[in-house]
Motif scaffolding. Sequence first.
Motif, PDB file in Angstrom:
ATOM      1  N   GLU A 393      15.777   3.471   8.461  1.00 36.20           N
ATOM      2  CA  GLU A 393      15.342   3.158   7.298  1.00 36.20           C
ATOM      3  C   GLU A 393      13.867   2.546   7.312  1.00 36.20           C
ATOM      4  O   GLU A 393      13.455   1.598   6.824  1.00 36.20           O
ATOM      5  CB  GLU A 393      16.364   1.748   6.832  1.00 36.20           C
ATOM      6  N   ASN A 394      13.322   3.530   7.855  1.00 39.21           N
ATOM      7  CA  ASN A 394      11.895   3.563   7.790  1.00 39.21           C
ATOM      8  C   ASN A 394      11.134   4.512   6.819  1.00 39.21           C
ATOM      9  O   ASN A 394      11.608   5.399   6.585  1.00 39.21           O
ATOM     10  CB  ASN A 394      11.083   3.601   9.235  1.00 39.21           C
ATOM     11  N   GLU A 395      10.252   3.915   6.084  1.00 43.98           N
ATOM     12  CA  GLU A 395       9.287   4.892   5.310  1.00 43.98           C
ATOM     13  C   GLU A 395       8.373   5.728   5.861  1.00 43.98           C
ATOM     14  O   GLU A 395       7.399   5.318   6.514  1.00 43.98           O
ATOM     15  CB  GLU A 395       8.846   3.843   3.993  1.00 43.98           C
ATOM     16  N   PHE A 396       8.442   7.033   5.361  1.00 40.35           N
ATOM     17  CA  PHE A 396       7.489   8.135   5.874  1.00 40.35           C
ATOM     18  C   PHE A 396       6.466   8.211   4.589  1.00 40.35           C
ATOM     19  O   PHE A 396       7.183   8.746   3.620  1.00 40.35           O
ATOM     20  CB  PHE A 396       7.917   9.180   6.402  1.00 40.35           C
ATOM     21  N   ARG A 397       5.014   8.211   4.692  1.00 38.49           N
ATOM     22  CA  ARG A 397       4.406   8.217   3.672  1.00 38.49           C
ATOM     23  C   ARG A 397       3.307   9.170   3.873  1.00 38.49           C
ATOM     24  O   ARG A 397       2.850   9.443   4.718  1.00 38.49           O
ATOM     25  CB  ARG A 397       3.669   6.660   3.282  1.00 38.49           C
ATOM     26  N   GLU A 398       3.136  10.234   2.491  1.00 34.95           N
ATOM     27  CA  GLU A 398       2.154  11.037   2.408  1.00 34.95           C
ATOM     28  C   GLU A 398       1.401  10.903   1.070  1.00 34.95           C
ATOM     29  O   GLU A 398       2.015  10.861   0.022  1.00 34.95           O
ATOM     30  CB  GLU A 398       2.789  12.341   2.391  1.00 34.95           C
ATOM     31  N   PHE A 399      -0.074  11.006   1.081  1.00 35.37           N
ATOM     32  CA  PHE A 399      -0.853  10.646  -0.128  1.00 35.37           C
ATOM     33  C   PHE A 399      -1.911  11.882  -0.498  1.00 35.37           C
ATOM     34  O   PHE A 399      -2.275  12.774   0.856  1.00 35.37           O
ATOM     35  CB  PHE A 399      -1.446   9.523  -0.003  1.00 35.37           C
ATOM     36  N   PRO A 400      -1.990  12.178  -1.307  1.00 35.28           N
ATOM     37  CA  PRO A 400      -3.167  13.174  -1.702  1.00 35.28           C
ATOM     38  C   PRO A 400      -4.523  12.616  -0.961  1.00 35.28           C
ATOM     39  O   PRO A 400      -4.644  11.607  -0.825  1.00 35.28           O
ATOM     40  CB  PRO A 400      -3.371  13.495  -3.168  1.00 35.28           C
ATOM     41  N   TRP A 401      -5.236  13.515  -0.403  1.00 35.03           N
ATOM     42  CA  TRP A 401      -6.364  13.232   0.198  1.00 35.03           C
ATOM     43  C   TRP A 401      -7.210  12.319  -0.586  1.00 35.03           C
ATOM     44  O   TRP A 401      -8.016  11.316  -0.306  1.00 35.03           O
ATOM     45  CB  TRP A 401      -7.137  14.433   0.884  1.00 35.03           C
ATOM     46  N   TRP A 402      -7.419  12.758  -1.952  1.00 36.17           N
ATOM     47  CA  TRP A 402      -8.206  11.831  -2.831  1.00 36.17           C
ATOM     48  C   TRP A 402      -7.863  10.305  -2.825  1.00 36.17           C
ATOM     49  O   TRP A 402      -8.386   9.714  -2.912  1.00 36.17           O
ATOM     50  CB  TRP A 402      -8.389  12.816  -4.153  1.00 36.17           C
TER      51      TRP A 402
END
Length: 422
Positions: A393-402
């Motif tokens: 139950e851990n969150e993996f996060r991805e964001f746009p580079w901007w």
Amino acid sequence: MKHSSIAFKYPTYRDDSPKSCKRWLDGKRIDDNAEGLWRVHDKLYDLRLFMKNHPGGKDWLEMTKGVDITELFEIHHITDSAEKILPKFYVRDASSPRNYKITFEENGFYKTMKRRLASKLESLDESQVSNSRFYCDFMLTSTILFSVIAARDNNYLIASLAALSLSWLVIITHNFIHQKDNWRMYLMNLSLLNYRDWRVFHVMSHHHYPNSYHDLEISFFEPFLNWMPEKKTKTQIYFYWAVSPIVYASTLFSGFIMRMSSAIFHNQQLFADDLMPLLLPTTMYIFGNINIYVVVKIWLFIVMLSSFFYMLVAINAGHHHREIFHEGDELKSLDFGVYQLAATIDKVEVKNSLFLTLTTFGQHILHHFFPSLDHSLLPQLTEMFYETCQEFENEFREFPWWELIKGQYIQLARTETTKLSN
């Protein structure tokens, strides 16, 4: 239980000037309760006789004598082969607890991931590793060729291409610095940085304790940049924003100055490879232009612009954002893997390209989990990683580079700590 710090003690010498990797190690030897030996968890070992046989190279053991190497040991030894050898060098149990609160519980998130990787390590397809080496060698060639042509023609446009190539070479070389000793790690020195310092401030400091008071990649930039959620005036915040481009463009020069200052003030040893930064201008002089003024002028421009390109990528690679852990924020757990997830965010755009991964510090979270693996191997761990995150139950996060770039500037202005989901 809530956690707001990854260590019990504020680092000795953190606020001293000039800052240096040697000074950081000196402070760590005071704080780590290793009693002049090598500490792994709560046991002390004498590894002097093992130095010349260490598969990663003796430098790792020489620089870590007298410190706690628990994190270094855990994340750079995926199989249990090192654990089987270690008892041969056991001396005694440590007399004091570890300074760091980070945990490696057998059934915890990180150790579970590590066991699962160990079981499939031999089955990983290593065919892409040669491509990592090719990109590194190609950037080396491009840097030299563009630099020589720029000096010959006194051309700043070509010099800009040399600067871009050099910045990419530095970032790609980072992949090889984490691995066992190899000739490509020395290429870092062409930039005015130094691979030995990188192994301290990046591998031993930043990778183990990201965004904490023990992270040299935070303290090196203070007081010009301060990402910690601390009390800041509006004037300080505007100052951070205003000087960022200057800091970016001067970092390579600053790294060289700090190393030389450490040699003078802290008796840091210098080596023959510390002269490698002179190879590029020397090559430009011999094959490009015998006018020393032109060569020095173009070379300094290349280094300055390369520094800007490099720092633009590095500072916004995935560690400074308002939703990322920084010292004082609350974590749900101090399991090493949970901590790394909280202190790191991946970029969405680069994960499907090995070249972009290598030149932008891509696959950042998996790299923090298993830094000794070549970047080309990390995509094969993605499915296992997602499944283990879901299981714990851990969150993996991805964001746009901007979003990461924008968030980094917002983080410079953050003054309040927060509670994080990871």
